[in-house]
Design an enzyme around this catalytic site. Structure first.
Site, PDB file in Angstrom:
ATOM      1  N   CYS A  22       0.816  -1.159  -0.023  1.00 33.42           N
ATOM      2  CA  CYS A  22      -0.024  -0.069   0.045  1.00 33.42           C
ATOM      3  C   CYS A  22       0.886   1.148   0.092  1.00 33.42           C
ATOM      4  CB  CYS A  22      -0.924  -0.118   1.272  1.00 33.42           C
ATOM      5  SG  CYS A  22      -0.273   0.145   2.898  1.00 33.42           S
ATOM      6  N   GLN A  23       0.459   2.157   0.714  1.00 37.96           N
ATOM      7  CA  GLN A  23       1.307   3.465   0.432  1.00 37.96           C
ATOM      8  C   GLN A  23       2.383   3.406   1.553  1.00 37.96           C
ATOM      9  OE1 GLN A  23       1.288   5.754  -1.967  1.00 37.96           O
ATOM     10  NE2 GLN A  23       3.011   6.730  -0.942  1.00 37.96           N
TER      11      GLN A  23
END
Length: 118
Positions: free
Chosen positions: A87-88
């Site tokens: 993800c981020q």
């Protein structure tokens, strides 16, 4: 009244701890380790960021399945293949590993630091 506050505080601490504690049986790798695995055709790569985040910056081998859709779309993935999730920052992918584990996926890996570390 003090007892009620203690109980509520305990529940809050457990709730927060459960969100941040890594999922048991899930491997955690760095982005440097990911770079060594990225060409492996026997691994499925899943990015759980939003489509907007994914389209701004992505790793080509990863398919985008936003976290909020993961449980519904997980049947498009193989439970037998190793699944690497990103993800981020690593928070949503950690949550994703819990979902995949509950769904019976055998080999799950979370990328520490996510795209921010890539």
């Amino acid at each position: 009244m003090e007892y009620v506050n203690l109980v509520l505080m305990g529940i809050l601490i457990l709730f927060l701890a459960q969100r941040f504690i890594p999922t048991k049986g899930v491997r955690h790798i760095t982005t440097d380790e990911l770079k060594k695995l990225i060409k492996n055709k026997n691994i499925q790569f899943v990015d759980v960021r939003t489509p907007g985040e994914f389209n701004q910056r992505k790793i080509n081998q990863f398919q985008n399945i936003p976290l909020h859709q993961l449980a519904q779309k997980a049947n498009a993935l193989s439970k037998e293949k190793e699944t690497i999730v990103i993800c981020q920052s690593g928070m949503r992918s950690n949550k994703a590993t819990k979902i995949l584990k509950k769904l019976g996926f055998k080999s799950i890996t979370n990328v520490k630091g996510g795209m921010s570390a890539w």
